[in-house]
Design a protein around this motif. Structure first.
Motif, PDB file in Angstrom:
ATOM      1  N   GLY A 194      -3.337   5.613   7.407  1.00  0.00           N
ATOM      2  CA  GLY A 194      -3.438   5.542   5.956  1.00  0.00           C
ATOM      3  C   GLY A 194      -4.178   4.328   5.437  1.00  0.00           C
ATOM      4  N   LEU A 195      -4.568   3.429   6.330  1.00  0.00           N
ATOM      5  CA  LEU A 195      -5.184   2.173   5.905  1.00  0.00           C
ATOM      6  C   LEU A 195      -6.474   2.378   5.108  1.00  0.00           C
ATOM      7  CD1 LEU A 195      -5.178  -0.907   5.937  1.00  0.00           C
ATOM      8  CD2 LEU A 195      -6.327  -0.796   8.161  1.00  0.00           C
ATOM      9  N   ALA A 196      -7.371   3.210   5.583  1.00  0.00           N
ATOM     10  CA  ALA A 196      -8.664   3.403   4.912  1.00  0.00           C
ATOM     11  C   ALA A 196      -8.500   3.885   3.479  1.00  0.00           C
ATOM     12  CB  ALA A 196      -9.532   4.382   5.700  1.00  0.00           C
ATOM     13  N   SER A 197      -7.507   4.724   3.229  1.00  0.00           N
ATOM     14  CA  SER A 197      -7.322   5.247   1.872  1.00  0.00           C
ATOM     15  C   SER A 197      -6.754   4.193   0.918  1.00  0.00           C
ATOM     16  CB  SER A 197      -6.416   6.478   1.897  1.00  0.00           C
ATOM     17  OG  SER A 197      -5.105   6.118   2.277  1.00  0.00           O
ATOM     18  N   ILE A 257      -7.941   1.030   0.824  1.00  0.00           N
ATOM     19  CA  ILE A 257      -8.972   0.029   0.581  1.00  0.00           C
ATOM     20  C   ILE A 257     -10.027   0.613  -0.363  1.00  0.00           C
ATOM     21  CG2 ILE A 257     -10.765  -1.386   1.656  1.00  0.00           C
ATOM     22  CD1 ILE A 257      -9.040  -1.395   4.205  1.00  0.00           C
ATOM     23  N   SER A 258     -10.439  -0.180  -1.352  1.00  0.00           N
ATOM     24  CA  SER A 258     -11.433   0.267  -2.325  1.00  0.00           C
ATOM     25  C   SER A 258     -12.737   0.664  -1.641  1.00  0.00           C
ATOM     26  CB  SER A 258     -11.718  -0.840  -3.338  1.00  0.00           C
ATOM     27  OG  SER A 258     -12.767  -0.455  -4.202  1.00  0.00           O
ATOM     28  N   ASP A 259     -13.305   1.777  -2.081  1.00  0.00           N
ATOM     29  CA  ASP A 259     -14.598   2.192  -1.542  1.00  0.00           C
ATOM     30  C   ASP A 259     -15.736   1.922  -2.529  1.00  0.00           C
ATOM     31  OD1 ASP A 259     -14.061   4.137  -3.396  1.00  0.00           O
ATOM     32  OD2 ASP A 259     -14.116   5.808  -1.989  1.00  0.00           O
ATOM     33  N   THR A 260     -15.432   1.184  -3.605  1.00  0.00           N
ATOM     34  CA  THR A 260     -16.454   0.855  -4.595  1.00  0.00           C
ATOM     35  C   THR A 260     -16.668  -0.647  -4.782  1.00  0.00           C
ATOM     36  OG1 THR A 260     -14.834   0.962  -6.397  1.00  0.00           O
ATOM     37  CG2 THR A 260     -16.072   2.989  -5.892  1.00  0.00           C
ATOM     38  N   GLU A 261     -15.690  -1.464  -4.388  1.00  0.00           N
ATOM     39  CA  GLU A 261     -15.778  -2.914  -4.554  1.00  0.00           C
ATOM     40  C   GLU A 261     -15.430  -3.603  -3.242  1.00  0.00           C
ATOM     41  OE1 GLU A 261     -14.218  -4.293  -8.706  1.00  0.00           O
ATOM     42  OE2 GLU A 261     -12.820  -2.805  -7.916  1.00  0.00           O
ATOM     43  N   PRO A 262     -16.008  -4.784  -2.992  1.00  0.00           N
ATOM     44  CA  PRO A 262     -15.620  -5.544  -1.800  1.00  0.00           C
ATOM     45  C   PRO A 262     -14.118  -5.875  -1.875  1.00  0.00           C
ATOM     46  CG  PRO A 262     -17.597  -6.475  -2.772  1.00  0.00           C
ATOM     47  CD  PRO A 262     -17.048  -5.479  -3.752  1.00  0.00           C
ATOM     48  N   ARG A 263     -13.495  -5.996  -0.725  1.00  0.00           N
ATOM     49  CA  ARG A 263     -12.068  -6.309  -0.673  1.00  0.00           C
ATOM     50  C   ARG A 263     -11.742  -7.101   0.579  1.00  0.00           C
ATOM     51  NH1 ARG A 263     -11.563  -5.183  -5.327  1.00  0.00           N
ATOM     52  NH2 ARG A 263     -10.233  -3.613  -6.221  1.00  0.00           N
ATOM     53  N   TYR A 264     -10.690  -7.904   0.459  1.00  0.00           N
ATOM     54  CA  TYR A 264     -10.056  -8.542   1.605  1.00  0.00           C
ATOM     55  C   TYR A 264      -8.733  -7.820   1.793  1.00  0.00           C
ATOM     56  CZ  TYR A 264     -13.001 -12.538   0.200  1.00  0.00           C
ATOM     57  OH  TYR A 264     -14.036 -13.360  -0.159  1.00  0.00           O
ATOM     58  N   SER A 265      -8.401  -7.510   3.022  1.00  0.00           N
ATOM     59  CA  SER A 265      -7.117  -6.866   3.310  1.00  0.00           C
ATOM     60  C   SER A 265      -6.478  -7.562   4.498  1.00  0.00           C
ATOM     61  CB  SER A 265      -7.310  -5.383   3.649  1.00  0.00           C
ATOM     62  OG  SER A 265      -7.953  -4.696   2.612  1.00  0.00           O
ATOM     63  N   PHE A 266      -5.169  -7.694   4.435  1.00  0.00           N
ATOM     64  CA  PHE A 266      -4.398  -8.201   5.563  1.00  0.00           C
ATOM     65  C   PHE A 266      -3.520  -7.051   6.024  1.00  0.00           C
ATOM     66  CE2 PHE A 266      -5.528 -11.987   3.222  1.00  0.00           C
ATOM     67  CZ  PHE A 266      -5.843 -12.894   4.215  1.00  0.00           C
ATOM     68  N   PHE A 267      -3.577  -6.741   7.304  1.00  0.00           N
ATOM     69  CA  PHE A 267      -2.841  -5.602   7.841  1.00  0.00           C
ATOM     70  C   PHE A 267      -2.034  -6.047   9.046  1.00  0.00           C
ATOM     71  CE2 PHE A 267      -2.744  -1.829  10.695  1.00  0.00           C
ATOM     72  CZ  PHE A 267      -1.988  -1.006   9.887  1.00  0.00           C
ATOM     73  N   ARG A 268      -0.730  -5.786   9.009  1.00  0.00           N
ATOM     74  CA  ARG A 268       0.126  -6.076  10.156  1.00  0.00           C
ATOM     75  C   ARG A 268       0.084  -4.857  11.066  1.00  0.00           C
ATOM     76  NH1 ARG A 268       3.843  -9.747  11.350  1.00  0.00           N
ATOM     77  NH2 ARG A 268       3.986 -10.465   9.220  1.00  0.00           N
ATOM     78  N   TYR A 269      -0.540  -5.023  12.218  1.00  0.00           N
ATOM     79  CA  TYR A 269      -0.739  -3.920  13.153  1.00  0.00           C
ATOM     80  C   TYR A 269       0.382  -3.898  14.196  1.00  0.00           C
ATOM     81  CZ  TYR A 269      -2.967  -0.986  16.688  1.00  0.00           C
ATOM     82  OH  TYR A 269      -3.242  -0.007  17.605  1.00  0.00           O
ATOM     83  N   THR A 270       1.408  -3.126  13.923  1.00  0.00           N
ATOM     84  CA  THR A 270       2.546  -3.022  14.824  1.00  0.00           C
ATOM     85  C   THR A 270       2.259  -1.952  15.870  1.00  0.00           C
ATOM     86  OG1 THR A 270       4.031  -3.692  13.044  1.00  0.00           O
ATOM     87  CG2 THR A 270       5.032  -2.614  14.955  1.00  0.00           C
ATOM     88  N   PHE A 311      -7.190  -9.425   9.561  1.00  0.00           N
ATOM     89  CA  PHE A 311      -7.888  -9.635   8.297  1.00  0.00           C
ATOM     90  C   PHE A 311      -9.087  -8.702   8.279  1.00  0.00           C
ATOM     91  CE2 PHE A 311     -11.455 -11.618   6.038  1.00  0.00           C
ATOM     92  CZ  PHE A 311     -10.899 -11.786   4.786  1.00  0.00           C
ATOM     93  N   ILE A 312      -9.219  -7.921   7.206  1.00  0.00           N
ATOM     94  CA  ILE A 312     -10.317  -6.966   7.091  1.00  0.00           C
ATOM     95  C   ILE A 312     -11.113  -7.265   5.818  1.00  0.00           C
ATOM     96  CG2 ILE A 312     -10.951  -4.527   6.936  1.00  0.00           C
ATOM     97  CD1 ILE A 312      -8.070  -3.979   8.103  1.00  0.00           C
ATOM     98  N   TYR A 313     -12.399  -7.510   5.995  1.00  0.00           N
ATOM     99  CA  TYR A 313     -13.296  -7.717   4.859  1.00  0.00           C
ATOM    100  C   TYR A 313     -14.184  -6.488   4.774  1.00  0.00           C
ATOM    101  CZ  TYR A 313     -17.546  -9.346   2.472  1.00  0.00           C
ATOM    102  OH  TYR A 313     -18.640  -9.449   1.649  1.00  0.00           O
ATOM    103  N   THR A 314     -14.098  -5.761   3.677  1.00  0.00           N
ATOM    104  CA  THR A 314     -14.922  -4.569   3.491  1.00  0.00           C
ATOM    105  C   THR A 314     -15.878  -4.797   2.328  1.00  0.00           C
ATOM    106  OG1 THR A 314     -13.167  -3.587   2.131  1.00  0.00           O
ATOM    107  CG2 THR A 314     -13.266  -2.919   4.440  1.00  0.00           C
TER     108      THR A 314
END
Length: 106
Positions: free
Chosen positions: A20-23, A25-38, A51-54
């Protein structure tokens, strides 16, 4: 997200899994995301912070420049405030106009 006055604001905080992560994250603006990958490694559960920079290719040039220059600061400030260490950093250019943009790097 970075506001027009270049202040940093939390755009949202939601629990999600890898699928569900991709849905989230904004697909129109740059974003920083922090994701705990268990996940499990050799039978042991691990939960590193990623840390994900899109940056969508269709975003404004100024947004791309500001986000790129703030990236290191955001990682440091969030890590310090949240008391965690980022285990992995990922940068992605999202190809707008491509039906599979969420599934590949450009």
């Amino acid at each position: 997200r970075i506001a027009a006055d270049e202040s940093i604001a939390l755009a949202g905080s939601e629990e999600t899994d890898v699928q569900g992560l991709a849905s989230r994250i904004s697909d129109t603006e740059p974003r920083y995301s922090f994701f705990r990958y268990t996940h499990a490694v050799d039978g042991k559960e691990e939960s590193p912070i990623v840390f994900i920079y899109t940056c969508p290719t269709g975003s404004k040039v100024k947004e791309r420049m500001v986000y790129a220059s703030f990236r290191r600061f955001v990682i440091g400030a969030a890590s310090q405030a949240g008391g965690f260490e980022v285990a992995k950093k990922v940068s992605m250019a999202l190809c707008t106009g491509d039906e599979s943009f969420r599934e590949r790097q450009c």
